[in-house]
Design an enzyme around this catalytic site. Sequence first.
Site, PDB file in Angstrom:
ATOM      1  N   HIS A 174       0.764  -1.260  -0.071  1.00 15.79           N
ATOM      2  CA  HIS A 174       0.033  -0.050  -0.008  1.00 15.79           C
ATOM      3  C   HIS A 174       0.611   1.361  -0.114  1.00 15.79           C
ATOM      4  O   HIS A 174       0.387   2.286  -0.026  1.00 15.79           O
ATOM      5  CB  HIS A 174      -0.896  -0.064   1.121  1.00 15.79           C
ATOM      6  CG  HIS A 174      -2.078  -0.857   1.144  1.00 15.79           C
ATOM      7  ND1 HIS A 174      -2.083  -2.260   1.635  1.00 15.79           N
ATOM      8  CD2 HIS A 174      -3.236  -0.802   0.444  1.00 15.79           C
ATOM      9  CE1 HIS A 174      -3.037  -2.990   1.241  1.00 15.79           C
ATOM     10  NE2 HIS A 174      -3.985  -2.109   0.814  1.00 15.79           N
ATOM     11  N   HIS A 219      -2.978  -5.400  -6.253  1.00 17.87           N
ATOM     12  CA  HIS A 219      -3.073  -6.682  -5.284  1.00 17.87           C
ATOM     13  C   HIS A 219      -4.601  -6.987  -5.245  1.00 17.87           C
ATOM     14  O   HIS A 219      -5.381  -6.291  -5.524  1.00 17.87           O
ATOM     15  CB  HIS A 219      -2.606  -6.624  -3.986  1.00 17.87           C
ATOM     16  CG  HIS A 219      -3.141  -5.378  -3.124  1.00 17.87           C
ATOM     17  ND1 HIS A 219      -2.554  -4.166  -3.206  1.00 17.87           N
ATOM     18  CD2 HIS A 219      -4.130  -5.234  -2.228  1.00 17.87           C
ATOM     19  CE1 HIS A 219      -3.415  -3.167  -2.565  1.00 17.87           C
ATOM     20  NE2 HIS A 219      -4.295  -4.297  -2.149  1.00 17.87           N
ATOM     21  N   CYS A 224     -14.427  -5.128   3.455  1.00 13.86           N
ATOM     22  CA  CYS A 224     -13.669  -5.037   2.738  1.00 13.86           C
ATOM     23  C   CYS A 224     -12.256  -5.375   3.192  1.00 13.86           C
ATOM     24  O   CYS A 224     -12.058  -5.462   4.447  1.00 13.86           O
ATOM     25  CB  CYS A 224     -13.454  -3.664   1.809  1.00 13.86           C
ATOM     26  SG  CYS A 224     -13.226  -2.093   2.780  1.00 13.86           S
ATOM     27  N   HIS A 277      -8.697  -8.291   2.026  1.00 17.18           N
ATOM     28  CA  HIS A 277      -7.646  -8.821   1.032  1.00 17.18           C
ATOM     29  C   HIS A 277      -7.751 -10.475   1.270  1.00 17.18           C
ATOM     30  O   HIS A 277      -7.516 -10.776   2.682  1.00 17.18           O
ATOM     31  CB  HIS A 277      -6.330  -8.393   1.429  1.00 17.18           C
ATOM     32  CG  HIS A 277      -6.144  -6.877   1.152  1.00 17.18           C
ATOM     33  ND1 HIS A 277      -6.253  -6.039   2.434  1.00 17.18           N
ATOM     34  CD2 HIS A 277      -5.993  -5.999   0.129  1.00 17.18           C
ATOM     35  CE1 HIS A 277      -6.067  -4.735   2.050  1.00 17.18           C
ATOM     36  NE2 HIS A 277      -6.084  -4.876   0.819  1.00 17.18           N
ATOM     37  N   GLU A 284     -15.206  -9.230  11.216  1.00 17.58           N
ATOM     38  CA  GLU A 284     -15.307  -7.767  11.535  1.00 17.58           C
ATOM     39  C   GLU A 284     -16.640  -7.449  12.388  1.00 17.58           C
ATOM     40  O   GLU A 284     -16.774  -6.571  12.980  1.00 17.58           O
ATOM     41  CB  GLU A 284     -15.334  -7.090  10.250  1.00 17.58           C
ATOM     42  CG  GLU A 284     -14.031  -6.889   9.794  1.00 17.58           C
ATOM     43  CD  GLU A 284     -13.584  -5.840   8.850  1.00 17.58           C
ATOM     44  OE1 GLU A 284     -14.442  -5.167   8.380  1.00 17.58           O
ATOM     45  OE2 GLU A 284     -12.445  -5.923   7.751  1.00 17.58           O
ATOM     46  N   TYR A 312      -8.822  -0.446  -9.737  1.00 17.68           N
ATOM     47  CA  TYR A 312      -8.650   1.008  -9.265  1.00 17.68           C
ATOM     48  C   TYR A 312      -7.358   1.445  -8.699  1.00 17.68           C
ATOM     49  O   TYR A 312      -6.636   0.717  -8.290  1.00 17.68           O
ATOM     50  CB  TYR A 312      -9.765   1.508  -8.451  1.00 17.68           C
ATOM     51  CG  TYR A 312     -10.106   0.943  -7.307  1.00 17.68           C
ATOM     52  CD1 TYR A 312      -9.337   1.010  -6.127  1.00 17.68           C
ATOM     53  CD2 TYR A 312     -11.308  -0.017  -7.162  1.00 17.68           C
ATOM     54  CE1 TYR A 312      -9.438   0.488  -5.059  1.00 17.68           C
ATOM     55  CE2 TYR A 312     -11.468  -0.673  -6.214  1.00 17.68           C
ATOM     56  CZ  TYR A 312     -10.421  -0.697  -5.063  1.00 17.68           C
ATOM     57  OH  TYR A 312     -10.821  -1.453  -3.749  1.00 17.68           O
ATOM     58  N   GLU A 334      -4.088   2.738  -2.582  1.00 21.03           N
ATOM     59  CA  GLU A 334      -5.085   1.371  -2.938  1.00 21.03           C
ATOM     60  C   GLU A 334      -4.926   1.200  -4.429  1.00 21.03           C
ATOM     61  O   GLU A 334      -5.673   1.745  -5.138  1.00 21.03           O
ATOM     62  CB  GLU A 334      -6.520   1.598  -2.504  1.00 21.03           C
ATOM     63  CG  GLU A 334      -6.814   1.750  -0.978  1.00 21.03           C
ATOM     64  CD  GLU A 334      -6.444   0.047  -0.438  1.00 21.03           C
ATOM     65  OE1 GLU A 334      -6.385  -0.618  -1.134  1.00 21.03           O
ATOM     66  OE2 GLU A 334      -7.021   0.380   0.820  1.00 21.03           O
ATOM     67  N   GLU A 340      -5.718  -1.888  -6.395  1.00 21.24           N
ATOM     68  CA  GLU A 340      -6.512  -3.151  -6.176  1.00 21.24           C
ATOM     69  C   GLU A 340      -7.288  -3.694  -7.230  1.00 21.24           C
ATOM     70  O   GLU A 340      -7.795  -2.978  -8.390  1.00 21.24           O
ATOM     71  CB  GLU A 340      -7.516  -3.200  -5.021  1.00 21.24           C
ATOM     72  CG  GLU A 340      -6.742  -2.706  -3.748  1.00 21.24           C
ATOM     73  CD  GLU A 340      -7.668  -2.565  -2.459  1.00 21.24           C
ATOM     74  OE1 GLU A 340      -7.111  -3.106  -1.341  1.00 21.24           O
ATOM     75  OE2 GLU A 340      -8.649  -2.235  -2.528  1.00 21.24           O
ATOM     76  N   TRP A 391     -12.136   4.683  -1.904  1.00 19.07           N
ATOM     77  CA  TRP A 391     -12.722   3.625  -2.760  1.00 19.07           C
ATOM     78  C   TRP A 391     -14.130   3.387  -2.847  1.00 19.07           C
ATOM     79  O   TRP A 391     -14.705   2.595  -3.877  1.00 19.07           O
ATOM     80  CB  TRP A 391     -12.023   2.317  -2.435  1.00 19.07           C
ATOM     81  CG  TRP A 391     -12.247   1.635  -1.331  1.00 19.07           C
ATOM     82  CD1 TRP A 391     -13.326   0.956  -0.793  1.00 19.07           C
ATOM     83  CD2 TRP A 391     -11.485   1.781   0.008  1.00 19.07           C
ATOM     84  NE1 TRP A 391     -13.116   0.504   0.391  1.00 19.07           N
ATOM     85  CE2 TRP A 391     -12.248   1.270   0.904  1.00 19.07           C
ATOM     86  CE3 TRP A 391     -10.208   2.537   0.275  1.00 19.07           C
ATOM     87  CZ2 TRP A 391     -11.806   0.915   2.223  1.00 19.07           C
ATOM     88  CZ3 TRP A 391      -9.751   2.469   1.637  1.00 19.07           C
ATOM     89  CH2 TRP A 391     -10.730   1.986   2.683  1.00 19.07           C
TER      90      TRP A 391
END
Length: 197
Positions: free
Chosen positions: A41, A48, A83, A85, A103, A119, A130, A132, A175
């Site tokens: 990042h 990624h 959101c 990874h 979460e 993006y 970001e 991604e 994002w």
Amino acid sequence: MPTTPATATHSSSNGTAAAIMLELVDESGTTIGTAEKLAAHQAPGQLHRAFSVFLFDEQGRLLLQRRALGKYHSPGVWSNTCCGHPYPGEAPFAAAARRTYEELGVSPSLLAAAGTVRYNHPDPASGLVEQEFNHLFVGMVQERVRPDADEVGETAFVTAEELAGRHAAAPFSAWFMTVLDAARPAIRELTGPAAGW
């Protein structure tokens, strides 16, 4: 944070947090390697794999979360339901379901793939980027949300109209609109035209 088989596998044996690794991908989404999360990042960012989840209640309201103030990236801003990874080798669908539980303490009653979006969004506050290739998921939540305070500051269910007013008045993740707009066709299919998404 609740422990899942995936988080147990990716924790160090002495109880300290292991370095979190991300899958690096090419422009078509093919895995080409791995990188440590923070390094991926840092400007200019490394492309990624990521995922974004949009969960709705039976009234067609979107579940938003405000990211916890202790998060190193985009703390205190509002964003989509969840959101994150995937771990290297973890399917995006499995990662989306896992992180939603970790979460928010809920398992979606329905979760469906809604395409991908690529993006590049710098975060002016942190200087992080970001970059991604993001897998999108939409679904339903019927359980009471039980957020992990280390991850989530607060939650809210909003209509499309309420979101427009909230977005104008409060900070959202860099994002958020990109992933929301990319997921809109699947969201409309899920919630129906009356919900206004």
